[in-house]
Design a protein around this motif. Structure first.
Motif, PDB file in Angstrom:
ATOM      1  N   SER A 247       0.845  -1.194   0.000  1.00 52.26           N
ATOM      2  CA  SER A 247       0.000   0.000   0.000  1.00 52.26           C
ATOM      3  C   SER A 247       0.880   1.243   0.000  1.00 52.26           C
ATOM      4  CB  SER A 247      -0.912   0.012   1.233  1.00 52.26           C
ATOM      5  OG  SER A 247      -0.140   0.110   2.414  1.00 52.26           O
ATOM      6  N   GLY A 248       0.228   2.393  -0.163  1.00 49.64           N
ATOM      7  CA  GLY A 248       0.932   3.667  -0.064  1.00 49.64           C
ATOM      8  C   GLY A 248       0.958   4.443  -1.360  1.00 49.64           C
ATOM      9  N   PRO A 249       1.463   5.678  -1.285  1.00 49.60           N
ATOM     10  CA  PRO A 249       1.487   6.565  -2.450  1.00 49.60           C
ATOM     11  C   PRO A 249       2.276   6.007  -3.646  1.00 49.60           C
ATOM     12  CG  PRO A 249       1.891   7.816  -0.446  1.00 49.60           C
ATOM     13  CD  PRO A 249       1.902   6.369  -0.063  1.00 49.60           C
ATOM     14  N   LEU A 250       3.378   5.289  -3.387  1.00 49.93           N
ATOM     15  CA  LEU A 250       4.138   4.725  -4.503  1.00 49.93           C
ATOM     16  C   LEU A 250       3.322   3.675  -5.237  1.00 49.93           C
ATOM     17  CD1 LEU A 250       6.694   4.418  -6.225  1.00 49.93           C
ATOM     18  CD2 LEU A 250       7.525   2.770  -4.525  1.00 49.93           C
ATOM     19  N   LEU A 251       2.684   2.787  -4.503  1.00 47.14           N
ATOM     20  CA  LEU A 251       1.840   1.771  -5.147  1.00 47.14           C
ATOM     21  C   LEU A 251       0.701   2.434  -5.912  1.00 47.14           C
ATOM     22  CD1 LEU A 251       1.198  -1.169  -5.735  1.00 47.14           C
ATOM     23  CD2 LEU A 251      -0.110  -1.225  -3.593  1.00 47.14           C
ATOM     24  N   ASP A 252       0.111   3.477  -5.332  1.00 51.11           N
ATOM     25  CA  ASP A 252      -0.951   4.203  -6.034  1.00 51.11           C
ATOM     26  C   ASP A 252      -0.434   4.770  -7.356  1.00 51.11           C
ATOM     27  OD1 ASP A 252      -2.599   3.640  -3.869  1.00 51.11           O
ATOM     28  OD2 ASP A 252      -2.388   5.645  -2.980  1.00 51.11           O
TER      29      ASP A 252
ATOM     30  N   ILE B  72       2.197   3.686  -9.110  1.00 52.52           N
ATOM     31  CA  ILE B  72       2.480   2.564 -10.017  1.00 52.52           C
ATOM     32  C   ILE B  72       1.190   2.094 -10.669  1.00 52.52           C
ATOM     33  CG2 ILE B  72       3.163   0.127 -10.064  1.00 52.52           C
ATOM     34  CD1 ILE B  72       5.408   0.888  -8.054  1.00 52.52           C
ATOM     35  N   ASN B  73       0.139   1.951  -9.874  1.00 55.73           N
ATOM     36  CA  ASN B  73      -1.154   1.525 -10.431  1.00 55.73           C
ATOM     37  C   ASN B  73      -1.669   2.540 -11.449  1.00 55.73           C
ATOM     38  OD1 ASN B  73      -1.264  -0.875  -8.968  1.00 55.73           O
ATOM     39  ND2 ASN B  73      -2.314   0.083  -7.247  1.00 55.73           N
ATOM     40  N   ARG B  74      -1.518   3.824 -11.147  1.00 61.11           N
ATOM     41  CA  ARG B  74      -1.967   4.885 -12.061  1.00 61.11           C
ATOM     42  C   ARG B  74      -1.172   4.859 -13.370  1.00 61.11           C
ATOM     43  NH1 ARG B  74       0.078   9.969  -9.814  1.00 61.11           N
ATOM     44  NH2 ARG B  74       1.887   9.369 -11.033  1.00 61.11           N
ATOM     45  N   ASP B  75       0.157   4.745 -13.266  1.00 60.14           N
ATOM     46  CA  ASP B  75       1.011   4.905 -14.442  1.00 60.14           C
ATOM     47  C   ASP B  75       1.267   3.616 -15.225  1.00 60.14           C
ATOM     48  OD1 ASP B  75       1.151   7.589 -13.787  1.00 60.14           O
ATOM     49  OD2 ASP B  75       3.039   7.392 -12.694  1.00 60.14           O
ATOM     50  N   PHE B  76       1.061   2.453 -14.579  1.00 66.23           N
ATOM     51  CA  PHE B  76       1.343   1.187 -15.263  1.00 66.23           C
ATOM     52  C   PHE B  76       0.175   0.204 -15.243  1.00 66.23           C
ATOM     53  CE2 PHE B  76       5.415   2.857 -13.726  1.00 66.23           C
ATOM     54  CZ  PHE B  76       6.086   2.988 -14.926  1.00 66.23           C
ATOM     55  N   GLY B  77      -0.868   0.499 -14.488  1.00 66.81           N
ATOM     56  CA  GLY B  77      -2.032  -0.384 -14.436  1.00 66.81           C
ATOM     57  C   GLY B  77      -2.059  -1.274 -13.213  1.00 66.81           C
ATOM     58  N   SER B  78      -0.899  -1.777 -12.790  1.00 71.52           N
ATOM     59  CA  SER B  78      -0.792  -2.608 -11.594  1.00 71.52           C
ATOM     60  C   SER B  78       0.696  -2.833 -11.304  1.00 71.52           C
ATOM     61  CB  SER B  78      -1.482  -3.960 -11.783  1.00 71.52           C
ATOM     62  OG  SER B  78      -0.762  -4.762 -12.709  1.00 71.52           O
ATOM     63  N   LEU B  79       0.982  -3.304 -10.110  1.00 73.34           N
ATOM     64  CA  LEU B  79       2.365  -3.631  -9.760  1.00 73.34           C
ATOM     65  C   LEU B  79       2.888  -4.737 -10.665  1.00 73.34           C
ATOM     66  CD1 LEU B  79       4.844  -3.240  -7.921  1.00 73.34           C
ATOM     67  CD2 LEU B  79       3.782  -4.859  -6.313  1.00 73.34           C
ATOM     68  N   GLU B  80       2.068  -5.733 -10.918  1.00 66.06           N
ATOM     69  CA  GLU B  80       2.477  -6.842 -11.780  1.00 66.06           C
ATOM     70  C   GLU B  80       2.788  -6.355 -13.207  1.00 66.06           C
ATOM     71  OE1 GLU B  80       0.091 -10.420 -13.667  1.00 66.06           O
ATOM     72  OE2 GLU B  80       0.532 -10.815 -11.537  1.00 66.06           O
ATOM     73  N   LYS B  81       1.962  -5.480 -13.747  1.00 67.53           N
ATOM     74  CA  LYS B  81       2.212  -4.948 -15.096  1.00 67.53           C
ATOM     75  C   LYS B  81       3.492  -4.114 -15.114  1.00 67.53           C
ATOM     76  CE  LYS B  81      -2.564  -4.886 -16.705  1.00 67.53           C
ATOM     77  NZ  LYS B  81      -3.718  -4.042 -17.083  1.00 67.53           N
TER      78      LYS B  81
ATOM     79  N   GLY C 193      12.023   5.738 -12.551  1.00 66.79           N
ATOM     80  CA  GLY C 193      12.330   7.119 -12.231  1.00 66.79           C
ATOM     81  C   GLY C 193      11.079   7.966 -12.159  1.00 66.79           C
ATOM     82  N   TYR C 194      11.228   9.113 -11.555  1.00 72.65           N
ATOM     83  CA  TYR C 194      10.128  10.060 -11.435  1.00 72.65           C
ATOM     84  C   TYR C 194      10.399  11.241 -12.346  1.00 72.65           C
ATOM     85  CZ  TYR C 194       6.819  13.381  -9.424  1.00 72.65           C
ATOM     86  OH  TYR C 194       5.814  14.284  -9.251  1.00 72.65           O
ATOM     87  N   ASN C 195       9.417  11.551 -13.194  1.00 75.03           N
ATOM     88  CA  ASN C 195       9.514  12.690 -14.092  1.00 75.03           C
ATOM     89  C   ASN C 195       8.835  13.877 -13.416  1.00 75.03           C
ATOM     90  OD1 ASN C 195       8.989  14.635 -16.121  1.00 75.03           O
ATOM     91  ND2 ASN C 195       9.150  13.058 -17.702  1.00 75.03           N
ATOM     92  N   ALA C 196       9.642  14.831 -12.941  1.00 78.48           N
ATOM     93  CA  ALA C 196       9.110  15.977 -12.203  1.00 78.48           C
ATOM     94  C   ALA C 196       8.221  16.862 -13.076  1.00 78.48           C
ATOM     95  CB  ALA C 196      10.254  16.799 -11.615  1.00 78.48           C
ATOM     96  N   GLU C 197       8.480  16.867 -14.370  1.00 77.62           N
ATOM     97  CA  GLU C 197       7.686  17.703 -15.277  1.00 77.62           C
ATOM     98  C   GLU C 197       6.274  17.151 -15.472  1.00 77.62           C
ATOM     99  OE1 GLU C 197       8.056  18.862 -19.919  1.00 77.62           O
ATOM    100  OE2 GLU C 197       9.842  19.253 -18.692  1.00 77.62           O
ATOM    101  N   THR C 198       6.194  15.838 -15.711  1.00 75.16           N
ATOM    102  CA  THR C 198       4.883  15.218 -15.954  1.00 75.16           C
ATOM    103  C   THR C 198       4.243  14.687 -14.676  1.00 75.16           C
ATOM    104  OG1 THR C 198       5.803  13.021 -16.370  1.00 75.16           O
ATOM    105  CG2 THR C 198       5.596  14.518 -18.276  1.00 75.16           C
ATOM    106  N   LYS C 199       5.040  14.615 -13.605  1.00 76.90           N
ATOM    107  CA  LYS C 199       4.583  14.085 -12.310  1.00 76.90           C
ATOM    108  C   LYS C 199       4.156  12.624 -12.429  1.00 76.90           C
ATOM    109  CE  LYS C 199       4.066  18.400 -10.197  1.00 76.90           C
ATOM    110  NZ  LYS C 199       5.378  18.890 -10.448  1.00 76.90           N
ATOM    111  N   LYS C 200       4.888  11.882 -13.281  1.00 76.70           N
ATOM    112  CA  LYS C 200       4.588  10.466 -13.493  1.00 76.70           C
ATOM    113  C   LYS C 200       5.839   9.630 -13.318  1.00 76.70           C
ATOM    114  CE  LYS C 200       0.614  11.043 -16.358  1.00 76.70           C
ATOM    115  NZ  LYS C 200      -0.375  10.204 -16.881  1.00 76.70           N
ATOM    116  N   LEU C 201       5.610   8.355 -13.069  1.00 75.46           N
ATOM    117  CA  LEU C 201       6.693   7.381 -13.009  1.00 75.46           C
ATOM    118  C   LEU C 201       7.006   6.910 -14.421  1.00 75.46           C
ATOM    119  CD1 LEU C 201       5.389   5.223 -10.028  1.00 75.46           C
ATOM    120  CD2 LEU C 201       7.138   7.020  -9.954  1.00 75.46           C
ATOM    121  N   GLU C 202       8.289   6.630 -14.674  1.00 76.17           N
ATOM    122  CA  GLU C 202       8.710   6.125 -15.976  1.00 76.17           C
ATOM    123  C   GLU C 202       9.760   5.046 -15.789  1.00 76.17           C
ATOM    124  OE1 GLU C 202      10.049   9.185 -18.659  1.00 76.17           O
ATOM    125  OE2 GLU C 202       8.405  10.537 -18.113  1.00 76.17           O
ATOM    126  N   ILE C 203       9.794   4.126 -16.722  1.00 74.17           N
ATOM    127  CA  ILE C 203      10.846   3.124 -16.787  1.00 74.17           C
ATOM    128  C   ILE C 203      11.866   3.616 -17.800  1.00 74.17           C
ATOM    129  CG2 ILE C 203      11.429   0.755 -17.452  1.00 74.17           C
ATOM    130  CD1 ILE C 203       8.504   0.028 -16.611  1.00 74.17           C
TER     131      ILE C 203
END
Length: 175
Positions: free
Chosen positions: A71-76, A78-87, A108-118
């Motif tokens: 749980s937590g903001p990171l998991l949230d 990941i779910n938002r940006d990738f669909g799920s932890l497994e994905k 990584g975290y993209n400060a401009e888009t406020k999203k996680l990226e691989i």
């Protein structure tokens, strides 16, 4: 991992120290040619030190919480940006396994888009266009003794020792 830390990471630190000493001398002598010539050693060894310093903090044993992101903001995020932890894990492993030769897989975290990226980087190049949250070494020296030349098996097993608490702390600071 003990050999990886004591031999490989230590070599990057030692070689970075030598390159920095040479750079200090070249600067004091105003020798621009030598300063330029040292850039590749500084990038390679400095990147190796930076990347491994992140890598070691990103790992912990299962009994110390390794592999647990429930749980937590990171998991949230990941779910938002990738669909799920497994994905996310599947996509991360695929991109990291596809690195030709040696390199790194990154969340990584993209400060401009406020999203996680691989992202991936070659050799010991540090991640510079994103704030690094999770770095996985995909050089053969990171996994060869246990996984031989089967990088995908290493990338599947690494999730059991990811220190999600550390990654979550990095994420909180990056925001």
């Amino acid at each position: 991992m003990q050999l990886h830390h004591s031999k490989h990471h230590q070599a990057y630190v030692a070689n970075l120290n030598v390159a920095e000493e040479k750079l200090d001398k070249a600067i004091s002598q105003k020798d621009i040619t030598s300063q330029i010539a040292l850039q590749s050693a500084l990038k390679f060894n400095g990147g190796g030190h930076i990347n491994h310093s992140i890598f070691w903090t990103n790992l912990t044993s299962h009994r110390n919480g390794g592999g647990d992101l429930s749980s937590g903001p990171l998991l949230d995020a990941i779910n938002r940006d990738f669909g799920s932890l497994e994905k996310f894990q599947t996509k991360f492993a695929a991109q990291s396994a596809a690195v030709q030769g040696s390199g790194w897989g990154w969340l990584g975290y993209n400060a401009e888009t406020k999203k996680l990226e691989i992202a991936t980087t070659a050799n010991q190049d540090p991640l510079t266009h994103l704030t690094p949250l999770l770095g996985v070494d995909v050089w053969e020296h990171a996994y060869y003794l246990q996984y031989k030349n089967v990088r995908p098996d290493y990338l599947k097993a690494i999730w059991n020792v990811v220190n999600w608490k550390n990654v979550s702390e990095r994420f909180a600071k990056a925001q």
